[in-house]
Design a protein around this motif. Sequence first.
Motif, PDB file in Angstrom:
ATOM      1  N   ARG A  56       0.724  -1.237  -0.013  1.00 49.71           N
ATOM      2  CA  ARG A  56      -0.039   0.010  -0.006  1.00 49.71           C
ATOM      3  C   ARG A  56       0.910   1.202   0.140  1.00 49.71           C
ATOM      4  NH1 ARG A  56      -2.441  -3.050   3.853  1.00 49.71           N
ATOM      5  NH2 ARG A  56      -1.721  -1.828   5.585  1.00 49.71           N
ATOM      6  N   GLU A 156      -7.339  -2.262  -1.805  1.00 50.61           N
ATOM      7  CA  GLU A 156      -6.884  -1.316  -0.676  1.00 50.61           C
ATOM      8  C   GLU A 156      -5.844  -0.549  -1.277  1.00 50.61           C
ATOM      9  OE1 GLU A 156      -7.908  -4.863   2.647  1.00 50.61           O
ATOM     10  OE2 GLU A 156      -5.903  -4.359   2.305  1.00 50.61           O
ATOM     11  N   LEU A 192      -3.084  -1.716   8.565  1.00 50.54           N
ATOM     12  CA  LEU A 192      -4.067  -1.489   7.940  1.00 50.54           C
ATOM     13  C   LEU A 192      -5.219  -0.731   8.709  1.00 50.54           C
ATOM     14  CD1 LEU A 192      -5.960  -2.085   5.233  1.00 50.54           C
ATOM     15  CD2 LEU A 192      -6.718  -4.125   6.356  1.00 50.54           C
ATOM     16  N   THR A 196      -6.710   2.953   7.463  1.00 52.42           N
ATOM     17  CA  THR A 196      -7.955   3.056   7.229  1.00 52.42           C
ATOM     18  C   THR A 196      -8.608   4.591   8.321  1.00 52.42           C
ATOM     19  OG1 THR A 196      -8.546   0.931   7.109  1.00 52.42           O
ATOM     20  CG2 THR A 196     -10.443   2.275   7.918  1.00 52.42           C
ATOM     21  N   SER A 242     -11.347  -2.504   0.505  1.00 47.98           N
ATOM     22  CA  SER A 242     -11.604  -3.641   0.475  1.00 47.98           C
ATOM     23  C   SER A 242     -13.100  -4.086   1.249  1.00 47.98           C
ATOM     24  CB  SER A 242     -10.622  -4.598   0.785  1.00 47.98           C
ATOM     25  OG  SER A 242     -10.458  -4.476   2.253  1.00 47.98           O
TER      26      SER A 242
END
Length: 435
Positions: A56, A156, A192, A196, A242
């Motif tokens: 990412r 993502e 993650l 987010t 996702s």
Amino acid sequence: MSLANDFESFCNSKNFELSDEMDTTIKEITKKLNSKYYDLSSEEKDHMYIVGSMGRMTAVKSSSDLDLLFDLPNSLFSKYDSYESNGQSELLQNVKEILKERYPKTFIKGDGQVVVIEFTKYTVELVPAFKQSNGRFKYPDTHNGGSWKYTDPLSEQKECMESSKKSSGAFVNFCHIIREWKNNEGFKFGGLLIDTFVFNYLNSCTFEDDYSFDNYLEIFKSILDYVGKLDKNQSYWYALGSNQKIFNNSKGNFVSKAKKTLKQIQDAENNEDDMNNVLREILGNDFPKSESSEFLTEESLAFKKAYDNTEEFIEDVFPVDIRYSLQIDCRISQNGFRTFWLRKFPNMYIGIKKELRFSVTSTDCRDYDVFWKVRNVGNEAIRRNCIRGQIVKGNNQKIEHSQFNGNHYVECYLVKNEVCVARARIDVPISTLFN
């Protein structure tokens, strides 16, 4: 330098670049798996995906987890799906044995959902999976008799790229800033989930966005405010891109940490020099030191020369990538007095001539080395030329003795594969008035 320049310099220093060693490892693993599963003798790129924070592009320079996903031939799925019991485990073991052929002296295990390869300076977590027509991947989960689950890392990654473009790079920069805050403070906060939360905050802004470095302090405060207002008991959040569930495996400890850090910043807002010092406390010594804080008068220079600066910093000894929790405590004892634990009385001053037994009281890390740092603080420590602060290898316990006044502290670090993966600190206030 202004705070804007400080933030810009700090962010530019945190960009992750895949090392030559990691790049070689990816090619070796890809070549080995392609040879076995696709009968391709020299293919070093096809069917392999870099996922996780590195995929990412939100990993920081000190990141030590290399997350990979290998796309297996769909024809293999029915073979492992038809097992009477836990074909998922058989698949992981099969991949593990293939990689053992390439790395016979390296510790490799297949468990849960990944094959783990522990190299000296980093760990590879490889997910064997089957790409679906919608771009998602089906992967094995060995728990509870075995099942198949889905992941969507490509969505993502796409969302991260678009968010970074939309925010002129601020999205990635603040993913880095929050990671550095987490690493410096020493608490678990999944990558993650960090990405987010940063995405959710930036995506919720309705004002005309100003993503210049002049506005970074305000954005940082706003993100901390956003995280500090989350429900620490919430079971899960939906990932950017996702919409997969990210479970709250750390009991929402980031909520209280964010509240505390935001207050630190707010308390220093009236003075830019104070703010620079506070940001260095929050984000670590890599955050640039202001020029005015480095200026020394003759009097302060003489004071500085009165002691040897022996303090060491863990980020100068090992890469810091906090992935585990750690708690330490101190048992205080003296002949003829009642023994007690320091964390039960955090505001109590300790008298001199007491035995201080520091110990690791809990951690979810396994197979680690322990390092300790004892730092003496205050005029008495300087007068005695005894600030200490060296980082020393030890074990789960360290014995010290209270000797003189000062708001001292002790830090503990857990090191695994030459990376600091957990850290904790306990303050040790000592005063002769409480003897």
